[in-house]
Scaffold this active site. Structure first.
Site, PDB file in Angstrom:
ATOM      1  N   MET A   1       0.870  -1.151   0.000  1.00  0.00           N
ATOM      2  CA  MET A   1       0.000   0.000   0.000  1.00  0.00           C
ATOM      3  C   MET A   1       0.912   1.207   0.000  1.00  0.00           C
ATOM      4  SD  MET A   1      -2.061   2.474   1.630  1.00  0.00           S
ATOM      5  CE  MET A   1      -0.843   2.950   2.724  1.00  0.00           C
ATOM      6  N   PRO A   2       0.978   2.051  -0.852  1.00  0.00           N
ATOM      7  CA  PRO A   2       0.050   2.528  -1.859  1.00  0.00           C
ATOM      8  C   PRO A   2      -0.107   1.583  -3.070  1.00  0.00           C
ATOM      9  CG  PRO A   2       1.760   4.156  -1.395  1.00  0.00           C
ATOM     10  CD  PRO A   2       2.127   2.910  -0.708  1.00  0.00           C
ATOM     11  N   LEU A   3      -1.182   1.810  -3.777  1.00  0.00           N
ATOM     12  CA  LEU A   3      -1.468   1.092  -5.007  1.00  0.00           C
ATOM     13  C   LEU A   3      -1.176   2.036  -6.161  1.00  0.00           C
ATOM     14  CD1 LEU A   3      -2.767  -1.232  -6.662  1.00  0.00           C
ATOM     15  CD2 LEU A   3      -4.977  -0.160  -6.203  1.00  0.00           C
TER      16      LEU A   3
END
Length: 129
Positions: A1-3
């Site tokens: 995560m982040p994407l």
């Protein structure tokens, strides 16, 4: 995560795409402090006629090397975002030969309740992450 979602014009080799993804991940780790193993990236390749990325009045020339990176992330500070933009431009030019004018980045933020990494659980809310 982040994407991260990468939208590019089709025609890059697997090696070129790997460099692009690796360079972007390096920038994410450095700018946002995410763990090196925290890597979620998706590449979408489009025919040239499906990407219309024009100037917004800044005078930037665009070429077939255009890369649009859409980031979904928990909230980040303005300083972190500015550092990310600068490092992405630097690393993509250094490693991939992509001109900084051929990079566009957009960040959409969300919260802990907006992530499920599997097993039908909200890992952030349940204290698993």
């Amino acid at each position: 995560m982040p994407l991260l979602r990468f939208d590019v014009q089709e025609g890059r080799s697997p090696e070129e795409l790997k460099k692009l993804l690796d360079s972007a991940h390096e920038a994410m780790v450095e700018a946002l402090g995410v763990p090196a193993s925290d890597r979620y990236q998706i590449v979408h390749q489009h025919p040239a006629h499906e990407l219309v990325i024009e100037d917004t009045g800044l005078g930037y020339p665009r070429t077939r090397d255009i890369v649009i990176i859409s980031v979904v992330s928990k909230t980040r500070t303005p300083e972190q975002k500015k550092k990310l933009y600068a490092l992405l431009a630097e690393y993509l030019q250094r490693d991939c030969g992509i001109a900084p004018t051929d990079l566009m980045v957009s960040i959409a933020e969300n919260g802990d309740a907006d992530w499920c990494f599997g097993l039908g659980k909200a890992q952030f809310l349940e204290g698993l992450l």
